[in-house]
Write a protein that holds these residues in place. Sequence first.
Motif, short mmCIF file in Angstrom:
data_model
loop_
_atom_site.label_atom_id
_atom_site.label_comp_id
_atom_site.label_asym_id
_atom_site.label_seq_id
_atom_site.Cartn_x
_atom_site.Cartn_y
_atom_site.Cartn_z
N UNK A 140 46.12 60.76 -63.46
CA UNK A 140 47.33 61.12 -63.12
C UNK A 140 48.31 60.42 -64.29
N UNK A 141 47.97 59.18 -64.48
CA UNK A 141 48.60 58.45 -65.68
C UNK A 141 48.72 59.23 -67.07
N UNK A 142 47.52 59.79 -67.25
CA UNK A 142 47.28 60.34 -68.61
C UNK A 142 47.91 61.56 -68.55
N UNK A 143 48.15 62.40 -67.36
CA UNK A 143 48.99 63.46 -67.55
C UNK A 143 50.38 63.23 -67.59
N UNK A 144 50.89 62.35 -66.95
CA UNK A 144 52.44 61.95 -67.08
C UNK A 144 52.48 61.44 -68.53
N UNK A 145 51.55 60.69 -69.06
CA UNK A 145 51.81 60.31 -70.36
C UNK A 145 51.91 61.20 -71.49
N UNK A 146 51.42 62.66 -71.03
CA UNK A 146 51.20 63.66 -71.81
C UNK A 146 52.53 64.68 -71.91
N UNK A 147 53.18 64.32 -70.55
CA UNK A 147 54.44 65.19 -70.37
C UNK A 147 55.73 64.59 -70.64
N UNK A 148 55.93 63.14 -70.32
CA UNK A 148 57.03 62.40 -70.46
C UNK A 148 57.60 62.37 -71.91
N UNK A 149 56.88 62.39 -72.94
CA UNK A 149 57.45 62.26 -74.17
C UNK A 149 58.19 63.47 -74.74
N UNK B 263 60.15 61.08 -76.73
CA UNK B 263 61.68 61.51 -76.31
C UNK B 263 61.70 61.31 -74.71
N UNK B 264 60.96 60.43 -74.25
CA UNK B 264 60.82 60.13 -72.61
C UNK B 264 62.42 59.70 -72.24
N UNK B 265 62.83 60.37 -71.02
CA UNK B 265 64.10 60.27 -70.40
C UNK B 265 64.11 58.62 -70.13
N UNK B 266 65.39 58.13 -69.88
CA UNK B 266 65.45 56.71 -69.71
C UNK B 266 64.99 56.55 -68.00
N UNK B 267 65.04 57.75 -67.40
CA UNK B 267 64.74 57.49 -65.83
C UNK B 267 62.94 57.87 -65.70
N UNK C 29 57.80 64.66 -64.72
CA UNK C 29 56.85 65.34 -63.83
C UNK C 29 56.84 64.72 -62.31
N UNK C 30 58.07 65.10 -61.68
CA UNK C 30 58.15 64.69 -60.19
C UNK C 30 57.01 64.92 -59.14
#
Length: 507
Positions: free
Chosen positions: A192-201, A236-240, A206-207
Motif C-alpha cells: 500500500x505504501x508503494x501505491x500511495x507513493x505512486x499516487x500522491x505526487x 506535486x503532493x498536497x500538504x495534507x 488516496x483516501x
Amino acid sequence: MRSTFMGLETAKRGMFAQQSALYTTGHNISNANTEGYSRQRVNFSATDPYPTASINRPQIPGQMGTGVEAGSVQRIRESFLDVQYRTENNKLGYWESKAAALTKMEDIMNEPSNYGLSKTMDRFWQSLHDLALNPSKENSGARAVVRERGIAVADTFQYLSGSLQSIQRDLKEEVNITAKTIDSLARQINNINRQIAETEPHGYLPNDLYDQRDLLLDQLSSLANIKITTEKSGGNALAIAEGAYTIELLNDKGQPLAVLVDGKTLQANSVEVGYHESGFTEKIIIGGQEINISDFTSTGKLRSLIDSYGYMDGAEVKGLYPEMLHELDKMAFAFVTEFNAVHQSGYNLKDFETDPLVKTPVNFFAELTDYKGAAGKISLSNEIKSSPDYIAAASAPYVGNGQNAIRLAEVKNSVMTIGGRSTSIQNFYESLIGKMAVETQEAQRLTGNSRSLRDSVENRRQSVSAVSLDEEMTNMIQFQHAYNASARMISLQDEILNTIINGLRGR
C-alpha cells in the motif's frame, strides 16, 4: 472589463463543486458499514477573484468573486486517537493472550474440584488410613484400594504433564503463526505504501488506501509494539498528503528494536522466530537482524505467546508452561522419593510368608533418578503392580501391625525439600495452584481494563471518523439545494442574456 458570460461560469463552477460533494456523500453512504472506512469530505475553496492585481486591471470598484472549486477530497481522521487506540490495543493483545493461556492451564489443573490432583491424592491418603485400621491378609480389599488409588495418582500426574505439554505445542504453533501474520501484514502495508507513493505526487489523496493501511496497522498493533513515522512522497503532493509509513518495532522502554517496514526504500523486512536446540524460543529475526529473546520486550500478542510457551534466558528456560511443568516434576519427584523411603522401612505380607524377621525393601512407585520429566514418568513399581501384598503397611514383623500405613499417609504433611525450599507436598501444591490463580485473575483483570480503555478510544475515534447516515442525509439535502440554486442561477443568466441579445436588438 468583465465578461458578459462571467455569471454563467460562476454558476457552472458551483454546480460542479456541489456535484463532487454529492458524489462523495454517496461514497460515504455506500461504505457506512465498511470496516476501517473513514468518512470523506470535499474541501471547498473560493476561486481567484476578478480582477487580479496588475497594471492593466480594469477600473472597477473592487474584486468580484468567481465562484467555488472542489480543492481536495479529504478523509476525516484524527491521528492522535489512532496512536491512543494502537497503544491500548497493544496492551490488550498481550494480556488477552496471556489470560487465554492461563485459563487453559486452569482448565487442565481443574482445581478445586473432585477430579483434580488434590482430590485424587486425598483419596490416596484416606485409603492408607483405611488400610492401617485392618492391615491383615484377610482384608485384601483395603490393599487393592490403596493400589488403585496409587495408580490414580500416577495417572493424574501423567495426565497433567501430558496435557500441559500438548497445550505448549499448540502455543508454539501459534507463535509461528503470529510471526507469519506480522510478516504478512508488513508486506501488505508496504504494498500500500508503494501505491500511495505512486499516487500522491500527482496531487491526489488516496483516501481509501489510507483507510486500508490504517486497518492493517490496527491489526499489527495488537501483535507487537510499533512506532509509525511518515515519509513524504514529493512531487506535486498536497500538504495534507500522508506519505509512506516507516514502521519500527519498539521495546518496553519505547526504544527501536528493528525496522519492519521502510517507507524510504519501500521495502518490508521478513519476520521469523529462532529456536534453541532445546526447542524453546531463543531469538527473533527481522530482515536478517537477530534480536535476543531477552531483548525482545515488545509487548503484544507475540511476546505474550513466547512468555507462555517458553524461552531461553541464557541457559535457563522460562515461561508459564515450562515453569508449571518443572514445578509439577519437582513435586512428583519429591513425593515419589519420600513415599518410597517410608515404604521401604516397612514390612509387607510377602515378608511374613517367607521369614517375618527379614525385611525386603520394596518401592511403592517406580524409582525416579531425576526430577526432569518426573510427572510424566511416575508409575507403580512392578512388585506393587503384581500383587497388593507387597504394600508395606506394618512397621514391625508381626501380622496386624498397620503403623507404617499411617506413616505413609503422613507423607502428605511431611516437611521435605521441594524446588530448593522446605515445605510439604500439600503446601507446595496449594501454593502452586494459588500462584496460578492469582496470575490468571490479574491477567483477566488487565484484559478487561485494556479492553475498556481501547473501546473507549475506539468510540471517540468512531465519533470523528465513522459515517453517520443522519449527517450524510443532511449533507445530501444541503448539497442538492446548493446544486439546484446554481442551476437556477444559470437559468437566470440565460434570461438576462436573452434580454440583452434578443430584447435590445434593433433599438
